[in-house]
Design an enzyme around this catalytic site. Structure first.
Site: not given
Ligand code: G6P
Length: 625
Positions: A2, A27, A74, A100-101, A498, A502, A505, A521, A620
């Site tokens: 948020c 956010r 969010w 926000n929170g 990773e 990606k 996501e 396994h 994010k």
């Molecule tokens: C969210 C984002 C990810 C990120 C993660 C950790 O889930 O969508 O892209 O890797 O948070 O974020 P940070 O700011 O702690 O690296």
């Protein structure tokens, strides 16, 4: 999660709030709304979905009001519907609040307020706040909006940031911070508040980050700061060093693509900042210059790293580097798990929190937990905390005494790319520094690694140039694929994770990253001609093993895509498709092998017509548990 923004001054607030919210959409973007005070009324307009829906709704009804608050959501409590969108109001529609929170005790407060006749229209935790403020304004001794908000926040439990306006106090905007970020911006006769600086940087660079337990009262005349007890605090803004053009797309179709292409520059900036420029004389204590105090390193026996998401993957690469180069036993934990189930206390332990945003609630909480459980112990058990973040001004920055600042510049795409590469660079520097000081590797070896690191930006540029059309071509073929497997081993196992993350996501395709040797396994049962396998195979320790594991996948009819150095003939024969990277030592390869995986995910998502920069359900900065 948020984003909130607020404005008070001499200009029309609506456009300022909307453009601020645009910069905060990373956010959350389930709904958006703004409230302004005009002609004695609160005008509140909200819309489900992204900001452009709110914009269209506002066009015919925007007022010239010079005070307002805005929110991009969010969803936590209640579905992403309009009636759950912020701002929320009291029954008389005199008080409007954005939050926000999470308000943890909102059920109890709601019940109490219901008994006093309050009716609620949303399922959110936030709606109790305007009702509570209105109740306090009506019944208690609070003679101002500031006082009512102050009393209200003393009833709230949880982590939150708020902005509040009222039709009855048209020259006052109250902003509150309690464990969720909030900055105040100081302009000429105009003042701002926002969850993050990009929302206000085009108006002012003079900012003040509120601390937990602080309330700001913004009026057209200035800003006053108080604590929750009501004592006035004296604080000065600082000047931000953030260029507004850093938050533009600069001709790229998406921020994510722009940020992928910025990675060679990020590696260059990190090399310049972390390594001494005179590399010919390696006789100084260390050629690495992280500015960390010696006490952080002395007698180090253990390292624990806490992180989430992509930062957790960077931490896994960090573990490999620290253990292999510096010989220090290192464990990597999901912060959300570690905070409730920490490892037994060990002496002389360094705790590293990795978070690009510096605001991830679980990572911050894990660090706080670690600090608290060590504080009454003997000196060797005392917490040694180190942060690795891209936002030194963040909550993490204010919590830990020592930091490595990553140098990615602001990242807007929700899927992390350049900040990941910047975190890898921080770990290379840290591991090399430790190795030098502890003399765990020959100087020549370390010198060679540093010299090779300096070749990476140019190799990355070559890799980027060769990958664009290859990944675009593959994206065309795989746009409708339902499952992907990513394999890697050793230092490239986190890169397989990773690559899979990606793809999940931004393209919503199911993908799993696996250590190549573990495939037999379990995951091998998933394989058939419909499940492509991406294998990262770099000459070195585990090269032949990865190639054998890849053959096992091929024998099950999977189409094999190899991320492997250009010149390798053997690999070319095994893989159906190649995503070649420049020749590179295995130890440094993650900085290059991640690039084709980022591009592959990007092009698949773009071909599927998805919103690459703002994928569904994600945010994010995850400031809730
Ligand atoms: C969210 C984002 C990810 C990120 C993660 C950790 O889930 O969508 O892209 O890797 O948070 O974020 P940070 O700011 O702690 O690296």
């Amino acid at each position: 999660m948020c984003g909130i923004v607020g404005y008070i001054g001499t200009q029309a607030a609506t456009e300022i709030l909307l453009s601020g919210l645009e910069k905060l959409e990373y956010r959350g973007y389930d709904s958006a709304g703004i409230a302004t005070v005009w002609e004695g009324e609160v005008n509140c307009v909200r819309a489900k979905g992204k900001l452009h829906n709110l914009r269209s709704k506002l066009e015919p009804v925007a007022t010239p009001a010079q005070i307002g608050i805005g929110h991009t959501r969010w969803a936590t409590h209640g579905k992403p519907e309009e009636h759950n969108a912020h701002p929320h109001m009291d029954m008389a529609m005199r008080v409007a609040v954005v939050q926000n929170g999470i308000i943890e005790n909102y059920r109890d407060l709601r019940e109490e307020l219901k008994q006093k006749g309050h009716q609620f229209i949303s399922e959110t935790d936030t709606e109790v706040i305007p009702h509570l403020i209105a109740e306090l304004l009506k019944t208690s001794s609070s003679s101002s909006l500031l006082e009512a908000v102050r009393q209200a926040v003393n009833h709230l439990e949880g982590a939150f940031a708020l902005a509040v306006i009222s039709a009855d106090y048209p020259d006052e905007l109250i902003a509150v911070r309690q464990q969720a970020p909030l900055v105040i911006g100081f302009g000429q006769g105009e003042f701002f508040c926002a969850s993050d600086t990009p929302a206000i940087v085009s108006h002012t660079r003079a900012v003040l980050s509120l601390e937990n337990g602080e309330i700001a009262r913004l009026t057209p005349l200035g800003v006053e700061i108080y604590n929750f007890a009501g004592d006035r605090l004296r604080k000065q803004p600082r000047m931000l060093n953030l260029n507004p053009t850093m938050v533009e797309k600069q001709g790229f179709k998406h921020f994510m693509l722009k940020e992928i292409y910025e990675q060679p520059g990020v590696v260059r900036a990190s090399l310049e900042a972390y390594f001494n420029s005179d590399r010919s004389s390696i006789d100084t204590p260390s050629p690495v210059n992280l500015g960390l105090p010696p006490k952080l390193y002395s007698d180090l026996e253990q390292i624990h790293i806490v992180a989430c998401g992509t930062s957790w993957h960077a931490a896994l690469v960090g573990k490999y580097l620290i253990e292999q180069l510096a010989g220090i036993s290192t464990q990597v934990h999901y912060a959300s798990e570690y905070r409730y189930a920490p490892s037994p206390l060990t002496p002389n332990t360094l705790i590293i929190g990795v978070t690009q945003s510096g605001e991830t609630a679980d990572t911050l909480a894990a660090l706080v937990m670690e600090k608290e459980r060590r504080q009454d112990k003997e000196p060797q058990y005392q917490a040694r905390l180190l942060g690795i973040t891209n936002r030194p001004e963040s909550s993490l920055g204010r919590m830990v005494p020592d930091m490595i600042n990553t140098l990615a510049g602001i990242e807007i795409g929700v899927a992390a790319t350049k900040t990941f590469v910047a975190q890898l660079m921080a770990f290379y520097a840290l591991a090399l520094d430790l190795a030098y000081l502890r003399q765990t590797a020959a100087k020549e070896t370390l010198e060679k690694i540093i010299n090779d690191l300096h070749q990476i930006p140019q190799k990355m540029e070559t890799t980027l140039a060769s990958q664009e059309s290859l990944t675009e071509h593959l994206a065309h073929e795989f746009a409708d694929t339902q499952d992907f497997i990513f394999l890697g081993r050793g230092i490239n196992y986190p890169i397989a994770l990773e690559g899979a993350l990606k793809l999940k996501e931004i393209s919503y395709i199911h993908a799993e990253g696996y250590p190549a040797g573990e495939m037999k396994h379990g995951p091998i049962a998933l394989l058939d001609a419909k499940v492509p396998v991406v294998a990262i195979a770099v000459p070195g320790n585990v090269y032949e093993k990865v190639l054998s594991n890849s053959q096992e996948a091929k024998a099950r009819d999977s189409r094999l895509i190899g991320v492997t150095p250009v010149k390798d003939g053997e690999a070319a024969e095994i893989f159906n498709d190649l995503l070649p990277v420049s020749d590179v030592d295995e130890l440094l390869s993650p900085i290059l092998t991640v690039v084709p995986l980022q591009l592959l995910a990007y092009h698949i998502a773009a071909r599927r017509g998805l919103d690459v920069d703002q994928p569904r359900n994600l945010a994010k900065s995850v400031t809730v548990e």
